[in-house]
Design a protein around this motif. Structure first.
Motif, short mmCIF file in Angstrom:
data_model
loop_
_atom_site.label_atom_id
_atom_site.label_comp_id
_atom_site.label_asym_id
_atom_site.label_seq_id
_atom_site.Cartn_x
_atom_site.Cartn_y
_atom_site.Cartn_z
N SER A 197 1.22 -1.25 -0.22
CA SER A 197 0.02 0.03 -0.24
C SER A 197 1.43 1.67 0.33
CB SER A 197 -0.85 -0.07 1.57
OG SER A 197 0.41 0.15 2.27
N LEU A 198 -0.02 2.45 -0.03
CA LEU A 198 0.49 3.17 -0.58
C LEU A 198 -0.09 4.36 0.50
CD1 LEU A 198 1.90 4.17 -4.15
CD2 LEU A 198 3.54 3.03 -2.32
N THR A 199 0.42 5.45 1.11
CA THR A 199 -0.58 6.36 2.33
C THR A 199 0.37 7.34 2.46
OG1 THR A 199 -0.74 4.69 3.40
CG2 THR A 199 -2.14 6.97 4.33
N PRO A 200 -0.42 8.99 1.63
CA PRO A 200 -1.34 9.10 0.88
C PRO A 200 -0.85 8.51 -1.15
CG PRO A 200 -0.23 10.82 0.53
CD PRO A 200 -0.03 10.16 1.34
N ASP A 201 -1.85 7.53 -2.12
CA ASP A 201 -1.46 7.44 -2.86
C ASP A 201 -1.47 8.16 -4.63
OD1 ASP A 201 -4.31 7.19 -2.97
OD2 ASP A 201 -4.93 5.27 -3.82
N THR B 25 5.19 15.34 -1.30
CA THR B 25 4.35 14.36 -0.83
C THR B 25 4.94 13.91 -0.61
OG1 THR B 25 2.49 14.95 -2.22
CG2 THR B 25 2.21 13.80 -0.77
N VAL B 26 4.89 13.13 0.75
CA VAL B 26 5.34 12.65 1.82
C VAL B 26 4.57 11.43 1.61
CG1 VAL B 26 6.53 12.25 4.16
CG2 VAL B 26 6.65 14.42 3.36
N VAL B 27 5.33 10.29 1.57
CA VAL B 27 4.37 9.05 0.89
C VAL B 27 4.77 7.85 2.19
CG1 VAL B 27 3.34 7.04 -0.31
CG2 VAL B 27 3.90 9.06 -1.55
N THR B 28 3.81 7.25 2.24
CA THR B 28 4.73 6.18 4.18
C THR B 28 4.23 5.02 2.78
OG1 THR B 28 3.47 7.13 5.60
CG2 THR B 28 3.98 4.92 5.79
N ILE B 29 4.79 3.47 2.52
CA ILE B 29 5.21 3.35 1.46
C ILE B 29 5.13 1.69 2.36
CG2 ILE B 29 6.08 1.04 0.06
CD1 ILE B 29 8.14 3.33 -1.42
N THR B 30 4.41 0.41 2.51
CA THR B 30 3.80 -0.78 3.67
C THR B 30 4.61 -1.58 2.28
OG1 THR B 30 2.42 0.72 5.03
CG2 THR B 30 2.33 -2.27 4.93
N GLY B 31 5.09 -2.60 3.53
CA GLY B 31 4.78 -4.54 2.36
C GLY B 31 6.11 -4.83 2.80
N THR B 32 6.71 -5.46 2.37
CA THR B 32 7.98 -6.61 2.89
C THR B 32 9.30 -6.12 2.31
OG1 THR B 32 6.57 -8.73 1.33
CG2 THR B 32 6.15 -8.21 3.84
#
Length: 338
Positions: free
Chosen positions: A176-180, A188-195
């Protein structure tokens, strides 16, 4: 009688297998070649002056080579058997890569001359080249995640120091990307979630490097989106396991408004105003001066807002994730004096 003048090479391994060129005269019709009394593994008469023979296994030390011809046995020449030098692996660079293989690594050590195989965790290298007695370049094969000991092999000896390993790493994956989404100007500062983010070396948005990024954990990265043209851009994280799966980030151009109809209304507010322009799909706010207005997005080119109470001439602006539009004037008509 055959006569021998030289052996090339005159030194070989005790495990045998050295191909030796024997030069001399009277070698036509040779029927036997021996090394220290042991028959050659194989031999070929090339001409009256040359025979090639494969040395058999033999104890370390000197061994007399003779050739038997139709008229007798030749004079002997000395061939020196030496125990094979055990190869030693000291470093592997890079030391990690993806499980599908394909990483070109440089293996450093000693005793690499004559190496016939390179393995990673028991799996043969996809390819390898012995550059010198101290260096090999090899391409990693497919392997499961984890440590794979690197071993080089030559006749009679495997490398020591099996603690030297290549670490196979699973490819990173983005969930996921927040925001996308964000403006084409970036920032824009984007939080990238994954593994699989540990050791990540790059983050890109549509092929453009992130302005900055921080690996917070194996499952999270924060990255600053760079400037990019409007549209969808694929976000990719590059980690030791290779490039990640991609996630879509939407770049949104700043909204543009071209008309406000009507462009005036009573100071008490309540006028339904149609705002036309482009890039209005993701409208998040409409303002009349400093006052917010309730609104409804009808299409990418039209928004209807209800004018709040106000006074004088104010600028109507519209905000989306792509930024805030320039303003158009709206005139408040004061109530008539009684």
């Amino acid at each position: 009688m055959p006569t021998l003048t030289s052996l090339n090479p005159a030194v070989g391994s005790t495990v045998g297998g050295t191909v030796v060129t024997i030069t001399g005269t009277g070698l036509t019709g040779s029927s036997a070649v021996t090394f220290g009394g042991i028959p050659a593994t194989s031999f070929t008469v090339i001409s009256a002056t040359q025979v090639t023979a494969t040395a058999p296994a033999h104890a370390a030390g000197n061994a007399l080579v003779t050739v038997t011809g139709p008229t007798g046995v030749s004079n002997p020449l000395n061939f020196v058997y030496q125990a094979p030098v055990t190869p030693v692996v000291t470093t592997v660079s890079p030391s990690s890569g993806p499980t599908p293989g394909g990483t070109v690594v440089t293996i450093t050590g000693t005793g690499f001359t004559g190496v016939t195989a390179v393995t990673f965790g028991g799996a043969p290298a996809a390819s390898f080249t012995v550059n010198s007695a101290t260096q090999i370049t090899a391409t990693t094969p497919v392997h499961a995640a984890g440590a794979a000991p690197v071993v080089v092999t030559k006749p009679g000896a495997n490398s020591s120091n099996a603690d030297v390993a290549f670490f196979y790493v699973n490819s990173a994956a983005i969930t996921s990307l927040t925001p996308d989404q964000g403006p084409t100007s970036g920032g824009t500062v984007v939080t990238i979630t994954g593994t699989g983010f540990t050791g990540a070396s790059a983050v890109s948005f549509g092929g453009t490097p992130a302005t900055a990024f921080t690996v917070n954990s194996d499952s999270q990265i924060t990255a600053t989106a760079p400037a990019h043209a409007a549209g969808t851009a694929q976000v990719v994280v590059t980690a030791p396991g290779g490039p990640s799966s991609a996630a879509d980030y939407l770049y949104i151009a700043a909204p543009v408004i071209t008309s406000v109809v009507p462009d005036e209304g009573p100071a008490t507010g309540g006028t339904s105003v149609t705002i036309s322009g482009s890039g209005l799909t993701f409208t998040s706010a409409v303002s009349f001066g400093v006052n917010p207005a309730p609104f409804t997005v009808l299409s990418p080119t039209q928004v209807v807002a209800t004018a709040p109470a106000g006074a004088g001439t104010v600028q109507v602006t519209l905000t989306t994730p792509g930024g805030t539009s320039s303003g158009l004037p709206y005139n408040y008509i004061p109530a008539p004096e009684i």
